[in-house]
Design a protein around this motif. Structure first.
Motif: not given
Length: 119
Positions: A9-10, A13, A95, A99, A108, A111-113, A116
């Motif tokens: 994950l970023p 995050f 995620v 989230g 949102d 985008r995070i997934e 990753a």
């Protein structure tokens, strides 16, 4: 595998997740399934338990830490049926549940997934 998914994950995050606890359980409890109206113990892959950061106040008294549960057997069952890689499935569920901790929208989370490397 959950630790690997977490590490993918970023950084922004993960660093903002604070003291969020991630637990791996074989199955959700009967109480959780009943509360969510789910009849099948394989029907829940993960769960966020807590108050999302967008709804939390500094004046709140916390009785329990915020937690994400990943349910091993339902995840394995979904993996066997879906054809998705297990790592991507775990990342997707992680995620999504983290989230909820942030109060993120589904967009949102997508985008995070994607950042990753998940599906």
């Amino acid at each position: 595998m959950a630790a690997i998914a977490w590490d993918r994950l970023p950084d922004a995050f993960r660093s903002r997740a604070g003291d969020l606890i991630i637990r791996i359980e074989d199955y959700p409890t009967d109480e959780v399934l009943d509360a969510l109206g789910i009849d099948d113990s394989l029907g829940l892959l993960g769960l966020y338990h807590g108050v999302s950061l967008d709804r939390k106040s500094v004046l709140d008294v916390l009785s329990q830490p915020d937690m994400v549960f990943l349910y091993r057997r339902p995840l394995l069952d979904e993996w066997a049926e879906s054809g998705e890689t297990l790592g991507d499935l775990i990342t997707h569920v992680l995620v999504h549940e983290v989230g909820h901790h942030f109060g993120f929208s589904d967009d949102d989370m997508a985008r995070i997934e994607a950042a990753a490397g998940g599906s």
